[in-house]
Design an enzyme around this catalytic site. Sequence first.
Site, PDB file in Angstrom:
ATOM      1  N   HIS A  36      42.204  37.336   7.536  1.00 21.11           N
ATOM      2  CA  HIS A  36      41.322  36.383   6.858  1.00 21.11           C
ATOM      3  C   HIS A  36      40.006  37.058   6.517  1.00 21.11           C
ATOM      4  O   HIS A  36      39.519  37.925   7.232  1.00 21.11           O
ATOM      5  CB  HIS A  36      41.105  35.120   7.702  1.00 21.11           C
TER       6      HIS A  36
ATOM      7  N   ASP B  87      37.296  35.093   5.638  1.00 20.20           N
ATOM      8  CA  ASP B  87      36.174  34.195   5.923  1.00 20.20           C
ATOM      9  C   ASP B  87      35.575  34.518   7.285  1.00 20.20           C
ATOM     10  O   ASP B  87      36.232  35.091   8.149  1.00 20.20           O
ATOM     11  CB  ASP B  87      36.586  32.729   5.826  1.00 20.20           C
TER      12      ASP B  87
ATOM     13  N   ASP C 118      36.081  40.555  13.233  1.00 19.73           N
ATOM     14  CA  ASP C 118      36.854  39.325  13.015  1.00 19.73           C
ATOM     15  C   ASP C 118      36.547  38.790  11.642  1.00 19.73           C
ATOM     16  O   ASP C 118      35.603  38.039  11.472  1.00 19.73           O
ATOM     17  CB  ASP C 118      36.512  38.309  14.115  1.00 19.73           C
TER      18      ASP C 118
ATOM     19  N   GLU D  37      40.599  30.602   7.850  1.00 19.63           N
ATOM     20  CA  GLU D  37      40.971  30.709   9.260  1.00 19.63           C
ATOM     21  C   GLU D  37      39.884  30.146  10.165  1.00 19.63           C
ATOM     22  O   GLU D  37      40.174  29.471  11.148  1.00 19.63           O
ATOM     23  CB  GLU D  37      41.270  32.175   9.623  1.00 19.63           C
ATOM     24  N   GLU D  38      38.651  30.394   9.813  1.00 20.37           N
ATOM     25  CA  GLU D  38      37.540  29.950  10.658  1.00 20.37           C
ATOM     26  C   GLU D  38      37.329  28.433  10.616  1.00 20.37           C
ATOM     27  O   GLU D  38      36.578  27.888  11.415  1.00 20.37           O
ATOM     28  CB  GLU D  38      36.243  30.667  10.266  1.00 20.37           C
TER      29      GLU D  38
END
Length: 184
Positions: free
Chosen positions: A95, A97, A128, A161-162
């Site tokens: 991801h 984001d 991340d 995702e976040e």
Amino acid sequence: RSVTDQYHFMEAWKKYLEENKERFLDELLDLLRIPSISARSEHKPDMERCAEAVKDCLLRSGADSATVHHTDGHPIVYGEKIVDPSKPTVLVYGHYDVQPADPLELWKSGPFEPTLKEGKIYARGSADDKGQFYMHVKALEIMTRTGTLPVNIKFCIEGEEEIGSACLATFVAARSEEHTSELQ
């Protein structure tokens, strides 16, 4: 593959990495500069820009195709490199984001101005997850450019995702239907 082949592949990978490491770092730092905060509506243009940057990175790295798929939320980037349809396929998920950077006063440098210190990159998304999926994209480039990619590879890099990946299931279901109809 023989041990000798594997040794030669590793040497080719190391050589390519060494010749391109500065470019790889510059590309990652550019990606980290994009404030792709999915939870904040004012960053929607940044989300679009980051999705396009991911697509371009996949194409520059040797993907046969890469597409930005617009969803009801933030875009999903899908790319693939098919070396031989009879070979196994690896799926890389990631991801682009990131979480909001608040509280800003706790940052020693700007969250979207990557800082290198003692061999580490400090920036929102460096671990991340921009740094993680970027590593896989560069592995694709290394193996494609050295002629050593032993499998097909597909990438699904999403932008939610976040915030719970609300659009991912719909995207996967649609892709599944596309592939099922292609086989018939």
